[in-house]
Design a protein around this motif. Structure first.
Motif, short mmCIF file in Angstrom:
data_model
loop_
_atom_site.label_atom_id
_atom_site.label_comp_id
_atom_site.label_asym_id
_atom_site.label_seq_id
_atom_site.Cartn_x
_atom_site.Cartn_y
_atom_site.Cartn_z
N THR A 47 -4.99 6.74 -16.64
CA THR A 47 -3.56 6.91 -16.46
C THR A 47 -2.82 5.77 -17.17
OG1 THR A 47 -3.46 5.58 -14.44
CG2 THR A 47 -4.03 7.93 -14.20
N ALA A 48 -1.50 5.74 -16.99
CA ALA A 48 -0.72 4.68 -17.62
C ALA A 48 -0.63 3.43 -16.76
CB ALA A 48 0.69 5.18 -17.94
N THR A 49 -0.69 3.59 -15.42
CA THR A 49 -0.58 2.46 -14.49
C THR A 49 -1.38 2.77 -13.23
OG1 THR A 49 1.33 3.32 -13.27
CG2 THR A 49 1.80 2.03 -15.26
N ALA A 50 -1.60 1.74 -12.41
CA ALA A 50 -2.25 1.97 -11.11
C ALA A 50 -1.36 2.79 -10.19
CB ALA A 50 -2.59 0.63 -10.46
N THR A 51 -0.04 2.63 -10.29
CA THR A 51 0.86 3.49 -9.52
C THR A 51 0.57 4.95 -9.81
OG1 THR A 51 2.65 1.87 -9.34
CG2 THR A 51 3.27 4.17 -9.21
N ASP A 52 0.47 5.29 -11.09
CA ASP A 52 0.14 6.67 -11.45
C ASP A 52 -1.22 7.09 -10.88
OD1 ASP A 52 2.46 7.16 -12.83
OD2 ASP A 52 1.62 6.76 -14.80
N SER A 53 -2.21 6.20 -10.99
CA SER A 53 -3.53 6.53 -10.46
C SER A 53 -3.47 6.84 -8.97
CB SER A 53 -4.50 5.37 -10.71
OG SER A 53 -4.78 5.23 -12.08
N ASN A 54 -2.78 5.99 -8.21
CA ASN A 54 -2.67 6.23 -6.77
C ASN A 54 -1.91 7.51 -6.47
OD1 ASN A 54 -4.04 4.00 -5.57
ND2 ASN A 54 -2.39 2.65 -6.21
N ARG A 55 -0.87 7.77 -7.22
CA ARG A 55 -0.09 8.99 -7.02
C ARG A 55 -0.95 10.23 -7.27
NH1 ARG A 55 3.81 8.03 -10.49
NH2 ARG A 55 5.16 6.99 -8.98
N TYR A 56 -1.74 10.21 -8.33
CA TYR A 56 -2.55 11.38 -8.67
C TYR A 56 -3.71 11.57 -7.69
CZ TYR A 56 -0.03 10.64 -13.07
OH TYR A 56 0.94 10.43 -14.03
N VAL A 57 -4.34 10.46 -7.30
CA VAL A 57 -5.43 10.56 -6.33
C VAL A 57 -4.91 11.10 -5.01
CG1 VAL A 57 -7.05 9.21 -4.95
CG2 VAL A 57 -6.87 8.81 -7.40
N LEU A 58 -3.71 10.73 -4.63
CA LEU A 58 -3.13 11.27 -3.40
C LEU A 58 -2.93 12.78 -3.50
CD1 LEU A 58 -1.88 11.06 -0.62
CD2 LEU A 58 0.25 10.28 -1.69
N ARG A 59 -2.51 13.26 -4.65
CA ARG A 59 -2.40 14.72 -4.84
C ARG A 59 -3.78 15.39 -4.69
NH1 ARG A 59 1.93 17.46 -6.56
NH2 ARG A 59 3.76 16.28 -7.25
N TRP A 60 -4.78 14.78 -5.30
CA TRP A 60 -6.14 15.33 -5.18
C TRP A 60 -6.58 15.34 -3.72
CZ3 TRP A 60 -7.89 18.31 -8.62
CH2 TRP A 60 -7.79 18.06 -9.99
N ALA A 61 -6.31 14.25 -3.00
CA ALA A 61 -6.75 14.16 -1.61
C ALA A 61 -6.09 15.24 -0.75
CB ALA A 61 -6.42 12.78 -1.05
#
Length: 463
Positions: free
Chosen positions: A135-149
């Motif tokens: 991703t572009a940032t850790a914020t994006d990573s956390n946001r996307y992982v939350l969608r997956w969860a």
């Protein structure tokens, strides 16, 4: 007398003297600050860049290794290092070379190259999770992982610890107050009630953790292995293992965000403590300072992600939209720099240099606390250390926050800046990088000693 043991009047007198010194010492920064107000909101390109201890922003000309230089020609030893973005030093030679190599070979194409494959292999070997996304940032990573969860578990509620730091994800902007989850203070423009689908509990509280998970609606626990942004708070022995056991017991996923705690080891706390998460996130330093974030997942999660995608597309026309990814995610420049960082910068040798220096610094802080008879404490984690205005290292975010003394902290920081040393703003955290030297550490301890000596000499300082 405040909890810090130093009177507010003495702190203010000390700080006013240092503000005057800064203005006199930095005429070019003062001029640039005035000019910037005409085009930049708050006089800075991102508003929190004005929240340091300096009376006007300190403008930087260049940075390399453990040092940076301001526009007035002053040299600084940097123990902030971009708040971890430059954890391995400013512009490491392999990263500078990678940027130059990729500069004429395309910066972004929305297609993968061989670097992507090699990075995936390196990440899997290092962190122990088989599959990766960029991703572009850790914020994006956390946001996307939350969608997956949420898609995988078909549950909506996110569980976080009070005082957590996971970037600017909306769902984490909550706090724990008097047994309830409430929106984080100061949050701007929030259109919906975050407490509907986010729950906050105290760190290191197993009873609260199990009670929150037992409600059966938690999709995931998103956590740092040690808290780092509310002031450093370390987990009690066995606490992170209980997080893993209890999330499994109640059908929630465990997401470990190591964007800051990667300072402990080349495999982070996840490998060091055998945390076995479902998802793993890192941002900031992973590409040597070039904007980039990553998240990894277990094989079971990869299978669940595929099933969730299939279910979401049933009955739809076309490819739909997962709500994840930006055009610049996994761009060619970031991938080339991440490869160089993993192969040549973020090495065992680097950590072998950083960790003993951080220990030396923490010991130096403890010696000063004893010398000046202050009821403060020191917390350390890997290449990080922090002195805190409380007699015992905090065990929760609330305890860490209660120890804050903004005026004293900013006065001490400004004193150090005026003498060529930078530490992390907002709290008293320091970070050592591969370019930091023992002399750098000793100079910080000496300057802090000098600051405390001068501050405590002000009449009434200890009243």
């Amino acid at each position: 007398m405040t909890a810090s043991g130093i009177s507010p009047s003495a702190v203010e007198a000390f700080a006013q003297r240092e503000r005057e010194r800064f203005i006199a010492r930095n005429p070019k920064s003062v001029a640039l600050a005035e000019r910037a107000r005409n085009s930049l909101y708050g006089g800075v390109p991102m508003h929190w860049m004005a929240d340091w201890s300096t009376p006007v922003p300190l403008f930087v000309e260049r940075a390399k290794g453990a040092r940076f230089y301001d526009v007035d020609g002053h040299e600084y030893i940097d123990f902030c290092l971009g708040d971890t973005g430059s954890m391995f030093g400013h512009s490491p030679d392999p990263i500078a070379k990678a940027i130059a190599e990729q500069g004429n070979n395309g910066l972004t194409t929305m297609l993968p190259g061989e670097d992507a494959v090699i990075c995936g292999e390196l990440l899997a070997a290092r962190f122990g999770l088989p599959f990766w996304q960029v991703t572009a940032t850790a914020t994006d990573s956390n946001r996307y992982v939350l969608r997956w969860a949420r898609a995988i578990t078909q549950r909506k509620t996110l569980l976080v610890f009070d005082g957590c730091y996971h970037g600017t994800v909306d769902d984490v902007m909550v706090r724990y107050r008097d047994g309830e989850t409430v929106p984080r203070s100061g949050l701007l423009g929030q259109a919906y009630d975050l407490t509907q689908h986010s729950r906050s509990i105290p760190f290191n509280d197993v009873t609260a953790l199990e009670a929150a998970l037992a409600q059966g609606d938690v999709c995931a626990l998103l956590c740092e292995p040690a808290m780092t942004n509310i002031g450093m708070v370390l987990p009690e022995p066995g606490f992170m293992q209980q997080c893993r056991e209890l999330t499994r017991k109640y059908g929630a996923l465990l997401i470990i965000d190591e964007t800051h705690t990667i300072s402990t080891d080349r495999g982070g706390c996840t490998q060091l403590w055998n945390l076995d998460p479902d998802f793993f996130v890192v941002g900031k330093p992973i590409a040597g300072g070039v904007p980039c974030g990553i998240f990894g997942c277990s094989e079971a999660m990869a299978e669940a992600m595929t099933a969730a995608r299939k279910k979401a597309s049933e009955g739809s026309h076309g490819h739909g939209h997962s709500g994840m990814g930006t055009t610049l995610s996994a761009n060619a420049l970031a991938m080339h720099c991440m490869r160089a960082n993993l192969e040549q910068v973020m090495t065992e040798t680097a950590y072998a240099h950083m960790l003993p220096l951080a220990k030396r610094l923490a010991d130096g802080f403890r010696s000063l606390i004893g010398k000046h008879d202050l009821k403060w404490s020191v917390t350390e984690l890997g290449a990080r250390s922090e002195f805190q205005f409380c007699p015992v290292s905090p065990k929760t975010g609330a305890e860490a926050e209660a120890a804050f003394h903004d005026e004293l902290q900013m006065a001490l920081h400004l004193y150090l800046i005026n003498r060529g040393i930078l530490i992390t703003p907002f709290h008293n955290m320091t970070l050592c990088c591969p370019s930091t030297t023992a002399d750098d550490v000793d100079q910080l301890v000496s300057m802090l000693d000098q600051a405390l000596t001068e501050l405590l000499a002000i009449p009434g300082a200890r009243e």
